[in-house]
Write an enzyme that holds these catalytic residues in place. Sequence first.
Site, PDB file in Angstrom:
ATOM      1  N   ARG A  84     -37.334 -76.347 120.895  1.00  0.00           N
ATOM      2  CA  ARG A  84     -37.086 -74.830 120.464  1.00  0.00           C
ATOM      3  C   ARG A  84     -38.207 -74.256 120.110  1.00  0.00           C
ATOM      4  NH1 ARG A  84     -34.560 -72.358 115.369  1.00  0.00           N
ATOM      5  NH2 ARG A  84     -33.841 -70.453 116.244  1.00  0.00           N
ATOM      6  N   HIS A 128     -36.841 -64.162 117.801  1.00  0.00           N
ATOM      7  CA  HIS A 128     -36.767 -64.660 116.304  1.00  0.00           C
ATOM      8  C   HIS A 128     -37.972 -63.901 115.655  1.00  0.00           C
ATOM      9  CE1 HIS A 128     -37.221 -68.761 114.194  1.00  0.00           C
ATOM     10  NE2 HIS A 128     -37.691 -68.014 113.398  1.00  0.00           N
ATOM     11  N   GLU A 173     -30.964 -66.211 112.656  1.00  0.00           N
ATOM     12  CA  GLU A 173     -30.837 -66.167 111.680  1.00  0.00           C
ATOM     13  C   GLU A 173     -30.528 -64.553 111.304  1.00  0.00           C
ATOM     14  OE1 GLU A 173     -33.620 -67.771 109.170  1.00  0.00           O
ATOM     15  OE2 GLU A 173     -32.842 -69.852 109.347  1.00  0.00           O
ATOM     16  N   ASN A 302     -28.977 -73.584 110.809  1.00  0.00           N
ATOM     17  CA  ASN A 302     -30.142 -73.832 110.193  1.00  0.00           C
ATOM     18  C   ASN A 302     -29.879 -74.225 108.690  1.00  0.00           C
ATOM     19  OD1 ASN A 302     -31.557 -73.062 112.385  1.00  0.00           O
ATOM     20  ND2 ASN A 302     -32.374 -71.142 111.574  1.00  0.00           N
ATOM     21  N   TYR A 304     -31.396 -75.454 105.008  1.00  0.00           N
ATOM     22  CA  TYR A 304     -32.536 -75.965 104.087  1.00  0.00           C
ATOM     23  C   TYR A 304     -32.024 -76.336 102.835  1.00  0.00           C
ATOM     24  CZ  TYR A 304     -35.659 -74.086 107.573  1.00  0.00           C
ATOM     25  OH  TYR A 304     -36.293 -74.153 108.768  1.00  0.00           O
ATOM     26  N   GLU A 363     -32.448 -75.910 112.790  1.00  0.00           N
ATOM     27  CA  GLU A 363     -33.743 -75.891 111.800  1.00  0.00           C
ATOM     28  C   GLU A 363     -33.430 -76.627 110.602  1.00  0.00           C
ATOM     29  OE1 GLU A 363     -35.550 -72.241 110.690  1.00  0.00           O
ATOM     30  OE2 GLU A 363     -35.377 -71.404 112.820  1.00  0.00           O
TER      31      GLU A 363
HETATM   32  C1  FCB Z   1     -36.199 -69.877 108.675  1.00  0.00           C
HETATM   33  C2  FCB Z   1     -36.788 -69.431 109.862  1.00  0.00           C
HETATM   34  C3  FCB Z   1     -38.037 -69.960 110.427  1.00  0.00           C
HETATM   35  C4  FCB Z   1     -38.851 -70.529 109.203  1.00  0.00           C
HETATM   36  C5  FCB Z   1     -37.871 -71.473 108.359  1.00  0.00           C
HETATM   37  C6  FCB Z   1     -38.551 -72.055 107.256  1.00  0.00           C
HETATM   38  O1  FCB Z   1     -35.455 -68.859 107.900  1.00  0.00           O
HETATM   39  O2  FCB Z   1     -35.846 -69.222 110.893  1.00  0.00           O
HETATM   40  O3  FCB Z   1     -38.658 -69.088 111.153  1.00  0.00           O
HETATM   41  O4  FCB Z   1     -39.604 -69.389 108.452  1.00  0.00           O
HETATM   42  O5  FCB Z   1     -36.942 -70.586 107.771  1.00  0.00           O
END
Ligand code: FCB
Length: 477
Positions: A84, A128, A173, A302, A304, A363
């Site tokens: 990607r 992006h 995002e 995505n 985290y 992500e």
């Molecule tokens: C996300 C973004 C990516 C990167 C990660 C850590 O928010 O999409 O570009 O910065 O975080």
Amino acid sequence: MTEPTDAAGVRRFPGGFLWGVGTSSYQVEGAVHEDGRGESIWDRFSHAPGRVVNGDTGDVTADHFHRWAEDVEIMAALGLSAYRFSLAWPRIQPAGRGRPNPAGIAFYDRLIDALLERGIRPCPTLYHWDLPQALEDEGGWLDRSTVDRFADYASRCFDAFGDRVATWFTVNEPWVAATLGYRLGIHAPGRRDLRLAVRASHHLLLAHGAAVRAFRTSGHDGRIGVVLSLAPTYAASRSAADAEAARGSDGYTNRWFLEPVLRGAYPADMLELFGRIAGPLDSIQPGDAELIGTPSDFLGVNYYTRRVVSAGLSHDGLPWRVEPAAPDVPRTDTGWEMTPGCLTELLVRVRDDYGDIPILITENGSVWLDSPGPDGRTPDTGRIAFLRTHVAAVHRAIEGGVPVEGYFYWSLLDNFEWAEGFRSRFGLVHVDYPTGRRLVKESGKAYAAIIAANGLLPEIVVESGPPEELAASAAPA
Ligand code: FCB
């Protein structure tokens, strides 16, 4: 469906599961003045004093524009089945409109062809965050005409690459682009106004819908979908006030995007809240939510970390407060909580609330600052633990019947981490910025082993979810 844990104790993924990595154009390419590329809002923003840690910019960064062939070799060596990356709009339309720049198209042609030769599926993201500055000068995402410009740009990308690309992502995002770019002023274009953030979020969502529609009429086969940053949100306590705060925060970050994309309607409670706090939502016109809800083929997620919120007021009047990281939860080198169990919960929740749309984890990753020793090895054990526990969390969701079809680790390379500049390192591959030298970290090797086994070896454990008292107070959908 997933095959259950096999005789050797390996948690196998379904056949054909995509194992990928992610990058984005401004974060890795560099070469910002080459081959006719135009200026983007991130060039302008990163060069403005005080915007990015240490004054870092994406001028050179990981130099992927020149080193793409080496990077494709690394991906092939790791056994990856998908990559990607994002197309830089200002490389393709330097001023955001009109005939494509042949040199810009040629760069992505080379990259796509090399990936295909290696059996790696190219999965481009159309946007992006590197909006052409020329469009920003005309109002950017605050102006509805940018949606039309984006649909035109998307069509030209489908025409240029649609014969070889089968997996497309529209917008990356929209919540982060709108909130960090227009409400908190941390990302380009650096505005600080909730009203503007709501407006920008709407236009970014419209751009997604318009691109899906353009794809459907382009005559190309393939699949397309948006990429959302979803934060599973928990109330800090069992109190009714904290539960209400969690519902609001979940609405702001998650439902405001999920509902129009997957149901074709904005959530009523958020329309009411934004209307009350940020003034009339006059950018939303009849038919807009339906356009945003143009059926897409999958959802990019995505993930985290989780978010814990309590009752309170943000600086601009949103009725919740985000709690700091809990001291008893393991953290990455940026201080983000490591909560793989919350990923399983998130995926199950998306399926329960929005049905069986295929999901790609677009992500998932973490910052660890380990660097190579004299032997060239980077012993990034934190990243290895993060990777394994999150892959295990995805497997659990699949076992629970959630149709997850792929996982893209963020990121292939250490790169320009937006306002954090180069001080954050997300890569499976270490980049020595002065020389551009790449060295695969131990986590890269661990990922290669997962890919080779199409699963996880038995010793990998995953925590089951958030602490019990938080699970009980998870934001209801
Ligand atoms: C996300 C973004 C990516 C990167 C990660 C850590 O928010 O999409 O570009 O910065 O975080």
